[in-house]
Motif scaffolding. Structure first.
Motif, mmCIF file in Angstrom:
data_model
loop_
_atom_site.group_PDB
_atom_site.id
_atom_site.type_symbol
_atom_site.label_atom_id
_atom_site.label_comp_id
_atom_site.label_asym_id
_atom_site.label_seq_id
_atom_site.Cartn_x
_atom_site.Cartn_y
_atom_site.Cartn_z
ATOM 1 N N THR A 1 0.815 -1.225 0.000
ATOM 2 C CA THR A 1 0.000 0.000 0.000
ATOM 3 C C THR A 1 0.848 1.276 0.000
ATOM 4 O OG1 THR A 1 -0.284 0.240 2.420
ATOM 5 C CG2 THR A 1 -1.833 -1.224 1.261
ATOM 6 N N ARG A 2 2.178 1.155 -0.126
ATOM 7 C CA ARG A 2 3.051 2.326 -0.182
ATOM 8 C C ARG A 2 3.767 2.401 -1.521
ATOM 9 N NH1 ARG A 2 6.082 2.690 5.723
ATOM 10 N NH2 ARG A 2 4.278 2.076 7.033
ATOM 11 N N THR A 3 4.137 3.614 -1.894
ATOM 12 C CA THR A 3 4.824 3.811 -3.164
ATOM 13 C C THR A 3 6.247 3.264 -3.092
ATOM 14 O OG1 THR A 3 3.529 5.807 -3.597
ATOM 15 C CG2 THR A 3 5.552 5.518 -4.873
ATOM 16 N N VAL A 4 6.629 2.477 -4.099
ATOM 17 C CA VAL A 4 7.986 1.939 -4.171
ATOM 18 C C VAL A 4 8.960 3.078 -4.473
ATOM 19 C CG1 VAL A 4 9.517 0.338 -5.377
ATOM 20 C CG2 VAL A 4 7.109 -0.286 -4.968
ATOM 21 N N ALA A 5 10.082 3.109 -3.770
ATOM 22 C CA ALA A 5 11.083 4.173 -3.946
ATOM 23 C C ALA A 5 11.483 4.321 -5.411
ATOM 24 C CB ALA A 5 12.322 3.869 -3.102
ATOM 25 N N ASN A 6 11.633 5.558 -5.837
ATOM 26 C CA ASN A 6 12.072 5.920 -7.197
ATOM 27 C C ASN A 6 11.035 5.596 -8.270
ATOM 28 O OD1 ASN A 6 14.619 6.634 -6.069
ATOM 29 N ND2 ASN A 6 15.301 4.510 -6.263
ATOM 30 N N THR A 7 9.817 5.275 -7.862
ATOM 31 C CA THR A 7 8.746 4.967 -8.814
ATOM 32 C C THR A 7 7.468 5.622 -8.330
ATOM 33 O OG1 THR A 7 7.759 2.994 -7.789
ATOM 34 C CG2 THR A 7 9.807 2.657 -9.001
ATOM 35 N N GLY A 8 6.442 5.565 -9.160
ATOM 36 C CA GLY A 8 5.130 6.032 -8.735
ATOM 37 C C GLY A 8 4.176 4.894 -8.466
ATOM 38 N N TYR A 9 4.723 3.696 -8.292
ATOM 39 C CA TYR A 9 3.887 2.500 -8.198
ATOM 40 C C TYR A 9 3.642 2.099 -6.746
ATOM 41 C CZ TYR A 9 2.128 -2.206 -9.054
ATOM 42 O OH TYR A 9 1.343 -3.334 -9.088
ATOM 43 N N THR A 10 2.381 1.790 -6.440
ATOM 44 C CA THR A 10 2.015 1.328 -5.108
ATOM 45 C C THR A 10 2.121 -0.189 -5.045
ATOM 46 O OG1 THR A 10 0.483 3.186 -4.820
ATOM 47 C CG2 THR A 10 0.197 1.282 -3.365
ATOM 48 N N TRP A 11 2.946 -0.690 -4.130
ATOM 49 C CA TRP A 11 3.188 -2.124 -4.011
ATOM 50 C C TRP A 11 1.945 -2.850 -3.517
ATOM 51 C CZ3 TRP A 11 6.322 -4.958 -6.435
ATOM 52 C CH2 TRP A 11 6.766 -6.210 -5.971
ATOM 53 N N GLY B 1 -6.252 -9.889 -6.502
ATOM 54 C CA GLY B 1 -4.904 -10.433 -6.528
ATOM 55 C C GLY B 1 -4.140 -10.015 -7.764
ATOM 56 N N GLY B 2 -3.187 -10.869 -8.181
ATOM 57 C CA GLY B 2 -2.385 -10.568 -9.349
ATOM 58 C C GLY B 2 -0.907 -10.698 -9.053
ATOM 59 N N ALA B 3 -0.099 -9.906 -9.762
ATOM 60 C CA ALA B 3 1.355 -9.941 -9.575
ATOM 61 C C ALA B 3 1.959 -8.616 -10.010
ATOM 62 C CB ALA B 3 1.970 -11.091 -10.362
ATOM 63 N N SER B 4 3.074 -8.266 -9.371
ATOM 64 C CA SER B 4 3.797 -7.032 -9.681
ATOM 65 C C SER B 4 5.277 -7.344 -9.836
ATOM 66 C CB SER B 4 3.610 -5.985 -8.579
ATOM 67 O OG SER B 4 2.253 -5.659 -8.392
ATOM 68 N N ALA B 5 6.032 -6.338 -10.285
ATOM 69 C CA ALA B 5 7.458 -6.523 -10.518
ATOM 70 C C ALA B 5 8.256 -5.344 -9.989
ATOM 71 C CB ALA B 5 7.727 -6.694 -12.010
ATOM 72 N N LEU B 6 9.454 -5.644 -9.475
ATOM 73 C CA LEU B 6 10.454 -4.645 -9.090
ATOM 74 C C LEU B 6 11.634 -4.796 -10.026
ATOM 75 C CD1 LEU B 6 10.545 -5.144 -5.204
ATOM 76 C CD2 LEU B 6 9.494 -3.217 -6.419
ATOM 77 N N LYS B 7 12.050 -3.704 -10.634
ATOM 78 C CA LYS B 7 13.171 -3.747 -11.572
ATOM 79 C C LYS B 7 14.397 -3.104 -10.935
ATOM 80 C CE LYS B 7 14.055 -3.058 -16.501
ATOM 81 N NZ LYS B 7 13.478 -2.580 -17.790
ATOM 82 N N PHE B 8 15.544 -3.813 -11.004
ATOM 83 C CA PHE B 8 16.794 -3.355 -10.401
ATOM 84 C C PHE B 8 17.859 -3.183 -11.481
ATOM 85 C CE2 PHE B 8 14.502 -5.755 -7.227
ATOM 86 C CZ PHE B 8 14.707 -5.075 -6.037
ATOM 87 N N ASP B 9 18.743 -2.196 -11.296
ATOM 88 C CA ASP B 9 19.895 -2.099 -12.179
ATOM 89 C C ASP B 9 21.033 -2.955 -11.627
ATOM 90 O OD1 ASP B 9 21.208 -0.662 -10.155
ATOM 91 O OD2 ASP B 9 20.915 1.288 -11.114
ATOM 92 N N GLY B 10 22.194 -2.912 -12.297
ATOM 93 C CA GLY B 10 23.305 -3.756 -11.898
ATOM 94 C C GLY B 10 23.871 -3.452 -10.533
#
Length: 378
Positions: free
Chosen positions: A65-75, A104-113
């Protein structure tokens, strides 16, 4: 080669078949016994309330229910099963949401190197109780619905392609999926006290739109399920000699073996597809002071270790080593009304991800997704 590895190799080399080989499991080391962790004892809880071995650190990467850092997406709420996919020099961690009534459903977190979060987004929506699942060799995520009429959904970790319902994989209380590229099948667990252990045989490998659903029988053969839709007769009631498993949970495939867990009897199983054998890797009734209870999601690491998350117990992720030792790897404190899930490694194997489904609040909206970094065995 030490004695237990020699004996295991001898069994495989002799072409073992189930119920036709006289050497008992204790002679070849299964099941795992309580012992010292290769990482040493757990230290006191860190700032995130996690007890870890020396040299390991934790960080929170997302909160429900909170916004993921560096994004506008709510986890999403109630994070559950998950896995990592390689993405150039970085990676993507996908996570299910075990919410009911189409939430329900599914979400993704994208990370750099450098493990910085660069994006977060939805890859599946409007589904119900997405619990576990599994990755495919063609880089999609099978997200499984855990209810009586649940489906498996094939999703795109990059969020570009629309998720597709894979009805041919059966309609039942899905839990996890694990792909076997050698036999070109997908193993599936069922979260029922009288559930089955299934495999889906696609008509064309790489295409899950059509194929046969089969279930393991008591004599370790695979029988076709006549009606994968499970209506009006549930899939688990269609084959009279189906082998029963008590509450199927996580599944993980490696080197001809599909490992899976059953929560009803706190066991970790190993189905050796090449030898057609079924063994108990861990049983909490067969070791003193068992550290692992409430078995749930599991994954593997490069060193041959298995990591099993607890639903209940004392909120630990435990390690099972190739030497058949089981021990705590980490413990989450102050969250006794939650469960641990979604354990997965990034492609380099130096970062572990997992979620506490209900966090400190005990509510689905309080879920926390963590990253653990440190000197994991390779």
């Amino acid at each position: 080669m030490d004695r237990r590895n020699f004996l295991r190799a001898a069994v495989v080399g002799a072409g073992t078949v189930a119920f036709g080989f006289s050497v008992t499991r204790p002679a070849i080391a299964y099941p795992a016994k309580t012992g010292p962790s290769p990482y040493g004892n757990l230290l006191g809880a860190d700032a995130n309330g996690i007890m870890l071995p020396q040299g390991f650190t934790s960080r929170v990467v997302a909160r429900s229910t909170r916004t993921v850092a560096n994004t506008g997406y709510t986890w999403h709420s109630a994070p559950d099963g998950g896995v990592c996919f390689a993405d150039g020099t970085g990676w993507i961690y996908v996570s299910n949401s075990e919410m009911s009534s189409g939430a329900g459903g599914a979400s993704a977190l994208k990370f750099d190197g450098n493990a910085n979060i660069t994006n977060a987004y939805r890859i599946l929506g409007n589904t119900t109780r997405n619990c576990a699942g599994g990755p495919t060799p063609w880089n999609t995520w099978i997200s499984c619905e855990e209810h009586d009429t649940g489906y498996s959904w094939e999703t795109d970790p990059w969020g570009v392609k629309t998720a597709v319902r894979r009805a041919a994989m059966g309609r039942f209380t899905h839990e996890a999926a694990a792909c076997d590229p050698v036999r070109k099948v997908v193993y599936q667990t069922e979260d029922k006290s009288d559930g089955g252990f299934y495999r889906f045989v696609p008509t064309t490998w790489g295409d899950l739109s059509a194929g046969k659903l089969q279930v393991l029988t008591t004599n370790l053969t695979w029988a076709d399920v006549p009606d994968p839709d499970g209506s009006p007769t549930p899939t688990r009631d269609q084959v009279s000699n189906m082998k029963l498993f008590s509450g199927g949970e996580g599944a993980y495939y490696r080197n001809d073996i599909c490992y899976f867990t059953t929560k009803g009897d706190n066991k970790v199983w190993a189905y050796n597809a090449a030898a057609n054998t079924l063994d108990v890797v861990y049983d909490d009734n067969l070791t003193s002071n068992p550290p692992l209870t409430g078995v749930d999601n599991l994954t593997g690491a490069g060193a041959g270790d298995l990591y099993v998350a607890e639903d209940g117990g004392n909120m630990e992720i435990c390690i099972i080593t190739p030497d058949d030792v089981v021990a705590p790897f980490l413990r989450v404190t102050g969250q006794s009304s939650s469960e641990l899930c979604g354990v997965a490694f990034n492609p380099a194997g130096n970062r572990m991800y997992f979620s506490s489904q209900r966090g400190t609040s005990g509510s689905s909206s309080g879920g926390i997704t963590y990253e653990i970094s440190g000197p994991f065995r390779s």
